[in-house]
Design an enzyme around this catalytic site. Sequence first.
Site, PDB file in Angstrom:
ATOM      1  N   LYS A  55       0.799  -1.219   0.000  1.00 11.02           N
ATOM      2  CA  LYS A  55       0.000   0.000   0.000  1.00 11.02           C
ATOM      3  C   LYS A  55       0.834   1.271   0.000  1.00 11.02           C
ATOM      4  O   LYS A  55       0.293   2.358  -0.222  1.00 11.02           O
ATOM      5  CB  LYS A  55      -0.978  -0.025   1.177  1.00 11.02           C
TER       6      LYS A  55
HETATM    7  N1  PMP Z   1      -3.545  -7.594   1.608  1.00 11.97           N
HETATM    8  C1  PMP Z   1      -3.445  -6.655   2.549  1.00 11.97           C
HETATM    9  C2  PMP Z   1      -2.803  -7.007   3.852  1.00 11.97           C
HETATM   10  C3  PMP Z   1      -3.981  -5.375   2.322  1.00 11.97           C
HETATM   11  O1  PMP Z   1      -3.897  -4.428   3.271  1.00 11.97           O
HETATM   12  C4  PMP Z   1      -4.614  -5.112   1.093  1.00 11.97           C
HETATM   13  C5  PMP Z   1      -5.196  -3.755   0.824  1.00 11.97           C
HETATM   14  N2  PMP Z   1      -6.503  -3.610   1.361  1.00 11.97           N
HETATM   15  C6  PMP Z   1      -4.711  -6.138   0.138  1.00 11.97           C
HETATM   16  C7  PMP Z   1      -4.139  -7.361   0.430  1.00 11.97           C
HETATM   17  C8  PMP Z   1      -5.481  -5.975  -1.168  1.00 11.97           C
HETATM   18  O2  PMP Z   1      -4.969  -5.042  -2.045  1.00 11.97           O
HETATM   19  P1  PMP Z   1      -5.945  -4.194  -2.977  1.00 11.97           P
HETATM   20  O3  PMP Z   1      -6.646  -3.205  -2.117  1.00 11.97           O
HETATM   21  O4  PMP Z   1      -5.005  -3.544  -3.953  1.00 11.97           O
HETATM   22  O5  PMP Z   1      -6.905  -5.105  -3.648  1.00 11.97           O
END
Ligand code: PMP
Length: 350
Positions: A55
């Site tokens: 992120k």
């Molecule tokens: N895994 C974790 C630990 C996350 O914090 C996130 C983000 N919410 C994701 C996976 C998924 O990523 P995205 O929001 O890009 O789909």
Amino acid sequence: MTGKHTVAEKLPNDADAVLAQVGGTPLVRLRTITKGLASAVYVKLESENPGGSIKDRTALSMVRAAERSGALQPGATIVESTSGNTGIGLALIGALTGHPVVVVTGDSISAEKLAALHRYGARVVITDWDAPSGSPENARAVAARITAETPGAWRPLQFDNPANPQAHYDTTAPEIWEQTGGAVTHFVAGVGTGGTISGTGRYLKEKSAGHVEVIGADPFGSVYSGGHAGQILVDGVGNTWPEADWPKAFNRSTVDRFLRIPNDEVYTTAHRLLNDEGLSLGPSSGLAVAAALRVALAAPHGSVVVAIAPDAGSNYLSKAFNPVWLAENHIRVAPDVAEELAEPSTGRRT
Ligand code: PMP
């Protein structure tokens, strides 16, 4: 002593030097838990970002786009509702670039993520994460209220912000393409906002003329894979909202198929990654790798499967790696669970 400056004073003290470390993460091949597979499984270690998760890429991309458009003025406050990692990325960037950061999150956030938010100086507001969208307790409603009350404040709105998938189109995907020498055949990722899978998937499909298959790894309780909405026990991924409310950051047409992975298999895989591969990764990494192993088992021999590992296990010592939390949530971690669940297939060498 030769000069009047200390060594520390001579070192560069430049926010951009830290922010330049976002992205460029390693891609490592799994060696042990893939034994017997006729295809390779690689993991992209996003925990190597300075804020500890994938992120950082999203947060930086959204902040830069808002600076360019003028939506974020120097010194203005950033307010976001997030399950944790986006908040940590924003808090890191805010600390480096002089923006106060307010993070609205749920009470299920791990103690480790909470500590990281505080470490970077964010103000943290805890809400009822499951409060429905009409409720004043809803995290997005709380974030909207704080934004309205704070002059000049800006909300990244990661679920709908095009700079979220764009971050992965611009950085995550080209890195994977380059690191595999264009040999990637399957891409596997968990889906929260959908930014990772949509941006990375689109680039890989374009580059490979449609040959890369994009697979979403979904936890139980999530509706992305067509299941009923229920309790989701894997942080940061899955969605319980009706389809009309799905994030705009998520482009459903980029995903060829979803695999729904039981919680036991998610957490067992996270533990096996630690014990057998020496990789300390979070539960959403266990989810993606569990799905990647299933994909590799059924894929044509010689396939190259790449899974995203969004963050590190150290964020979840009090949850995923705590036997009490696992027992309370009826999660059974067994070294042989993944093998029991794997169906016999031509993909595994005998
Ligand atoms: N895994 C974790 C630990 C996350 O914090 C996130 C983000 N919410 C994701 C996976 C998924 O990523 P995205 O929001 O890009 O789909």
